[in-house]
Design a protein around this motif. Sequence first.
Motif, PDB file in Angstrom:
ATOM      1  N   GLU A  22     -35.337 111.577  41.321  1.00  0.00           N
ATOM      2  CA  GLU A  22     -36.163 112.475  40.510  1.00  0.00           C
ATOM      3  C   GLU A  22     -35.275 113.232  39.537  1.00  0.00           C
ATOM      4  OE1 GLU A  22     -39.488 115.197  42.044  1.00  0.00           O
ATOM      5  OE2 GLU A  22     -37.868 116.607  41.545  1.00  0.00           O
ATOM      6  N   GLU A  24     -35.171 116.388  36.791  1.00  0.00           N
ATOM      7  CA  GLU A  24     -35.815 117.606  36.278  1.00  0.00           C
ATOM      8  C   GLU A  24     -35.092 118.001  34.998  1.00  0.00           C
ATOM      9  OE1 GLU A  24     -36.359 122.241  37.562  1.00  0.00           O
ATOM     10  OE2 GLU A  24     -36.880 120.713  39.048  1.00  0.00           O
ATOM     11  N   SER A  71     -39.779 115.376  37.407  1.00  0.00           N
ATOM     12  CA  SER A  71     -40.305 116.580  38.043  1.00  0.00           C
ATOM     13  C   SER A  71     -41.260 117.293  37.100  1.00  0.00           C
ATOM     14  CB  SER A  71     -39.157 117.523  38.408  1.00  0.00           C
ATOM     15  OG  SER A  71     -39.674 118.764  38.857  1.00  0.00           O
ATOM     16  N   SER A 102     -35.647 123.485  40.621  1.00  0.00           N
ATOM     17  CA  SER A 102     -36.587 123.576  41.746  1.00  0.00           C
ATOM     18  C   SER A 102     -36.122 122.795  42.972  1.00  0.00           C
ATOM     19  CB  SER A 102     -37.972 123.086  41.316  1.00  0.00           C
ATOM     20  OG  SER A 102     -37.952 121.712  41.012  1.00  0.00           O
ATOM     21  N   ARG A 103     -35.239 121.825  42.810  1.00  0.00           N
ATOM     22  CA  ARG A 103     -34.787 120.992  43.929  1.00  0.00           C
ATOM     23  C   ARG A 103     -33.363 121.294  44.387  1.00  0.00           C
ATOM     24  NH1 ARG A 103     -38.667 117.642  46.333  1.00  0.00           N
ATOM     25  NH2 ARG A 103     -39.969 116.718  44.733  1.00  0.00           N
ATOM     26  N   ARG A 109     -28.742 114.330  47.836  1.00  0.00           N
ATOM     27  CA  ARG A 109     -30.076 113.747  47.674  1.00  0.00           C
ATOM     28  C   ARG A 109     -30.148 113.054  46.329  1.00  0.00           C
ATOM     29  NH1 ARG A 109     -34.012 118.568  48.067  1.00  0.00           N
ATOM     30  NH2 ARG A 109     -32.620 119.274  46.460  1.00  0.00           N
ATOM     31  N   PHE A 111     -31.673 113.529  43.514  1.00  0.00           N
ATOM     32  CA  PHE A 111     -32.299 114.405  42.529  1.00  0.00           C
ATOM     33  C   PHE A 111     -31.223 114.787  41.519  1.00  0.00           C
ATOM     34  CE2 PHE A 111     -34.683 115.254  46.467  1.00  0.00           C
ATOM     35  CZ  PHE A 111     -35.970 114.968  46.036  1.00  0.00           C
TER      36      PHE A 111
END
Length: 181
Positions: A22, A24, A71, A102-103, A109, A111
């Motif tokens: 993901e 962002e 995201s 936000s993550r 991970r 992200f």
Amino acid sequence: SAGGARKVYPLNFVSQYFDTVEFEVDQVQNATPVVTSYNTGAHPNRPTSLPIETVDFRTTFRRAGFDVSMSPNVSTIPLAGAGANSTWSDTEMHNAMVTFWSRFAHVPRWFLWVLFAARHDMGRTLGGIMFDDIGPNHRQGTAIFTDSFIVDAPAGDANPAAWRDRSIYWTAVHEMGHAFN
């Protein structure tokens, strides 16, 4: 092998992707333009065999083998986070990442935080950077600088706006690629 017994290993198809990831994308209030997609036919200087299409971060990294999602959480980062000089150090960007992403977590991970900012402390010679090497988990944050050499189209360019957007998009994809080593 010559003379050896033939072995067969059954493999079950799981996915066309290596992993899911993901992205962002956030921007500092004075960073423009933010370019997250590009029409490959926008600039006249391109290979004639290049398919004309609009690519974005999802399609680009999906073609590299990752199931990408974007995201929905986006933030506008106050310029005050850059300090009195209004340019960003790696530490200031890390602090913004911890605060606005936000993550953010201190665990590995799939992200990635992508920050569009106007300028780094190094000046206009730095177009982008994988800045996140603070803490136990690195390569979670990258930045693209929209007030740097990457927006300077060559003199007399046939379409300077398309040249700039392509350069920003290319720089973003390049810097994001560092997260994948």
